[in-house]
Every structure is written in C-alpha cells, then in structure tokens.
Design a protein around this motif. Structure first.
Motif, PDB file in Angstrom:
ATOM      1  N   ARG A  35      38.472  36.364  36.679  1.00 18.08           N
ATOM      2  CA  ARG A  35      39.373  36.104  35.903  1.00 18.08           C
ATOM      3  C   ARG A  35      40.732  35.409  36.446  1.00 18.08           C
ATOM      4  NH1 ARG A  35      41.898  42.214  36.982  1.00 18.08           N
ATOM      5  NH2 ARG A  35      42.187  42.244  39.052  1.00 18.08           N
ATOM      6  N   GLN A  36      41.288  34.665  35.387  1.00 16.51           N
ATOM      7  CA  GLN A  36      42.601  33.924  35.762  1.00 16.51           C
ATOM      8  C   GLN A  36      43.916  34.194  35.244  1.00 16.51           C
ATOM      9  OE1 GLN A  36      41.603  29.705  35.247  1.00 16.51           O
ATOM     10  NE2 GLN A  36      42.854  28.718  37.222  1.00 16.51           N
ATOM     11  N   LYS A  40      47.686  30.747  38.878  1.00  6.16           N
ATOM     12  CA  LYS A  40      46.409  31.441  39.922  1.00  6.16           C
ATOM     13  C   LYS A  40      45.432  30.934  40.072  1.00  6.16           C
ATOM     14  CE  LYS A  40      48.701  35.881  40.576  1.00  6.16           C
ATOM     15  NZ  LYS A  40      48.394  37.503  41.156  1.00  6.16           N
ATOM     16  N   GLN A  41      44.266  30.916  41.075  1.00  2.87           N
ATOM     17  CA  GLN A  41      43.456  30.684  40.755  1.00  2.87           C
ATOM     18  C   GLN A  41      42.043  32.080  40.296  1.00  2.87           C
ATOM     19  OE1 GLN A  41      42.346  29.662  44.871  1.00  2.87           O
ATOM     20  NE2 GLN A  41      43.040  27.490  44.822  1.00  2.87           N
ATOM     21  N   ARG A  42      41.073  30.936  39.907  1.00  2.75           N
ATOM     22  CA  ARG A  42      39.905  32.059  39.249  1.00  2.75           C
ATOM     23  C   ARG A  42      39.184  32.699  40.284  1.00  2.75           C
ATOM     24  NH1 ARG A  42      36.134  28.953  34.446  1.00  2.75           N
ATOM     25  NH2 ARG A  42      38.496  28.159  33.650  1.00  2.75           N
ATOM     26  N   GLU A  43      39.116  34.366  39.757  1.00  2.00           N
ATOM     27  CA  GLU A  43      38.849  35.565  40.960  1.00  2.00           C
ATOM     28  C   GLU A  43      37.489  35.889  40.221  1.00  2.00           C
ATOM     29  OE1 GLU A  43      41.467  37.524  41.918  1.00  2.00           O
ATOM     30  OE2 GLU A  43      41.581  38.441  40.142  1.00  2.00           O
ATOM     31  N   PHE A  44      36.816  36.441  41.237  1.00  2.00           N
ATOM     32  CA  PHE A  44      35.770  36.988  40.924  1.00  2.00           C
ATOM     33  C   PHE A  44      35.982  37.866  40.631  1.00  2.00           C
ATOM     34  CE2 PHE A  44      31.259  38.453  40.893  1.00  2.00           C
ATOM     35  CZ  PHE A  44      31.047  39.926  40.906  1.00  2.00           C
ATOM     36  N   VAL A  45      35.800  39.232  39.980  1.00  2.00           N
ATOM     37  CA  VAL A  45      35.777  40.164  39.448  1.00  2.00           C
ATOM     38  C   VAL A  45      34.691  41.478  38.884  1.00  2.00           C
ATOM     39  CG1 VAL A  45      36.644  42.391  36.711  1.00  2.00           C
ATOM     40  CG2 VAL A  45      37.148  39.299  37.701  1.00  2.00           C
ATOM     41  N   GLU A  86      48.465  44.548  35.982  1.00  2.00           N
ATOM     42  CA  GLU A  86      48.184  42.963  37.132  1.00  2.00           C
ATOM     43  C   GLU A  86      47.032  42.377  36.531  1.00  2.00           C
ATOM     44  OE1 GLU A  86      49.184  46.223  37.681  1.00  2.00           O
ATOM     45  OE2 GLU A  86      48.458  46.727  40.040  1.00  2.00           O
ATOM     46  N   ASP A  87      46.520  43.460  35.793  1.00  2.00           N
ATOM     47  CA  ASP A  87      44.621  42.877  34.855  1.00  2.00           C
ATOM     48  C   ASP A  87      44.954  41.742  33.938  1.00  2.00           C
ATOM     49  OD1 ASP A  87      43.442  46.202  35.019  1.00  2.00           O
ATOM     50  OD2 ASP A  87      43.469  44.995  36.650  1.00  2.00           O
ATOM     51  N   THR A  88      46.232  41.422  33.503  1.00  4.30           N
ATOM     52  CA  THR A  88      46.614  40.479  32.585  1.00  4.30           C
ATOM     53  C   THR A  88      45.816  39.261  33.113  1.00  4.30           C
ATOM     54  OG1 THR A  88      48.185  41.943  32.111  1.00  4.30           O
ATOM     55  CG2 THR A  88      48.304  39.133  31.350  1.00  4.30           C
ATOM     56  N   ALA A  89      45.417  38.374  32.354  1.00  8.43           N
ATOM     57  CA  ALA A  89      44.425  37.323  33.055  1.00  8.43           C
ATOM     58  C   ALA A  89      43.856  37.110  31.643  1.00  8.43           C
ATOM     59  CB  ALA A  89      43.407  37.862  34.093  1.00  8.43           C
ATOM     60  N   ASP A  90      42.615  35.765  31.596  1.00  8.90           N
ATOM     61  CA  ASP A  90      42.008  35.193  30.841  1.00  8.90           C
ATOM     62  C   ASP A  90      40.808  35.143  31.639  1.00  8.90           C
ATOM     63  OD1 ASP A  90      43.708  31.921  30.220  1.00  8.90           O
ATOM     64  OD2 ASP A  90      43.424  33.768  28.499  1.00  8.90           O
ATOM     65  N   TYR A  91      39.929  35.904  30.375  1.00  8.88           N
ATOM     66  CA  TYR A  91      38.510  36.745  31.203  1.00  8.88           C
ATOM     67  C   TYR A  91      37.668  35.502  30.725  1.00  8.88           C
ATOM     68  CZ  TYR A  91      40.668  40.733  33.717  1.00  8.88           C
ATOM     69  OH  TYR A  91      41.165  41.756  33.844  1.00  8.88           O
ATOM     70  N   TYR A  92      36.424  35.479  31.716  1.00 10.14           N
ATOM     71  CA  TYR A  92      35.544  34.509  31.706  1.00 10.14           C
ATOM     72  C   TYR A  92      34.028  35.498  32.434  1.00 10.14           C
ATOM     73  CZ  TYR A  92      39.018  30.868  31.338  1.00 10.14           C
ATOM     74  OH  TYR A  92      40.141  30.313  31.204  1.00 10.14           O
ATOM     75  N   CYS A  93      32.499  34.122  31.601  1.00 10.96           N
ATOM     76  CA  CYS A  93      31.986  34.829  31.925  1.00 10.96           C
ATOM     77  C   CYS A  93      31.038  33.971  32.375  1.00 10.96           C
ATOM     78  CB  CYS A  93      30.781  35.533  30.830  1.00 10.96           C
ATOM     79  SG  CYS A  93      30.618  34.713  29.605  1.00 10.96           S
ATOM     80  N   ALA A  94      30.476  33.937  33.941  1.00 11.64           N
ATOM     81  CA  ALA A  94      29.391  32.649  34.074  1.00 11.64           C
ATOM     82  C   ALA A  94      28.400  33.446  34.444  1.00 11.64           C
ATOM     83  CB  ALA A  94      30.441  31.947  35.030  1.00 11.64           C
ATOM     84  N   THR A  95      27.250  32.492  34.310  1.00 10.45           N
ATOM     85  CA  THR A  95      26.111  32.944  35.466  1.00 10.45           C
ATOM     86  C   THR A  95      25.206  31.771  36.385  1.00 10.45           C
ATOM     87  OG1 THR A  95      23.714  33.482  34.427  1.00 10.45           O
ATOM     88  CG2 THR A  95      24.354  31.309  32.864  1.00 10.45           C
ATOM     89  N   ARG A  96      24.307  31.956  36.795  1.00 16.10           N
ATOM     90  CA  ARG A  96      24.120  30.915  37.783  1.00 16.10           C
ATOM     91  C   ARG A  96      22.113  31.714  38.150  1.00 16.10           C
ATOM     92  NH1 ARG A  96      23.601  32.649  43.521  1.00 16.10           N
ATOM     93  NH2 ARG A  96      24.246  30.198  43.607  1.00 16.10           N
TER      94      ARG A  96
END
Length: 120
Positions: A35-36, A40-45, A86-96
């Motif tokens: 989430r970002q 702020k920087q993007r952070e792991f959730v 404080e959970d307000t953010a843009d949420y992203y999914c990613a894969t590796r």
C-alpha cells in the motif's frame, strides 16, 4: 503476467473491506499486497505463496488483515477488518517467482492500485 486489483472503497473506521487480485499468465510463487499512502513510500502489507499457503503480515496489520488465495480462480484476497484511518492508501498486488519478501523491488509484476479510504 497480468494482475487486476479491485475491491477498494470508502469505509468508516472499524469497518471491513475485501480486496481481490485476479491473475493471468504464467503462475508465480508468491503474491504480495502493498500500500502507498499520499506522500509516503509504498510498504508491504501481506504476502502468500500459491503452493504452500504460507502467509506473512506486516506488524501494522497483523490480527486485522487476512490474506488468502483461490488457486482454481487464480485470485488472491486481502480481507481487511477493524480498519483504521491510517490504513487509507492505494493498495497494490504484486507477484514474484521467489519467496515472499517485503521489498517492492523484489516484485517484477504489479497490478494497478485500488483506493481504500477509511473515515474517522
């Protein structure tokens, strides 16, 4: 690999939302939610592995968020409970292709963000 995140919205503090991330293309080993927040920087959730259902959570969401996956539907979910402003953010999914990590640079494939706004 293509990822499509959805499920964001506006919710009051204490409420719940469930985000979804539909995947297509070559399967990868680990899925992550990040989430970002503005400025702020993007952070792991949270993260989950496809095959072993291993999960990892950031301390800030542990006990409130649950990550899960439906292998047949190729979809990963993030159930968010007891939401806070404080959970307000843009949420992203990613894969590796490797194990779950918390570093954004470790994930080569990203979906578009879905916005979550928690009002107080």
């Amino acid at each position: 690999v293509q990822l499509q995140a959805s499920g964001g919205g506006l919710v009051q503090a204490g409420g719940s939302l469930r985000l979804s991330c539909a995947t297509s293309g070559r399967a990868n080993y680990a899925m992550g939610w990040f989430r970002q927040a503005p400025g702020k920087q993007r952070e792991f959730v949270a993260g989950i592995t496809w095959n072993w259902d291993t999960t990892v959570y950031a301390d800030s969401v542990k006990g409130r968020f649950i990550v899960s996956r439906d292998k047949a539907a190729r979809t990963v979910y993030l159930q968010m409970n007891s939401l806070k402003p404080e959970d307000t953010a843009d949420y992203y999914c990613a894969t590796r292709s490797g194990d779950i990590t918390s570093k954004t640079s470790d994930y080569p494939y990203w979906g578009q963000g879905t916005q979550v706004t928690v009002s107080s």
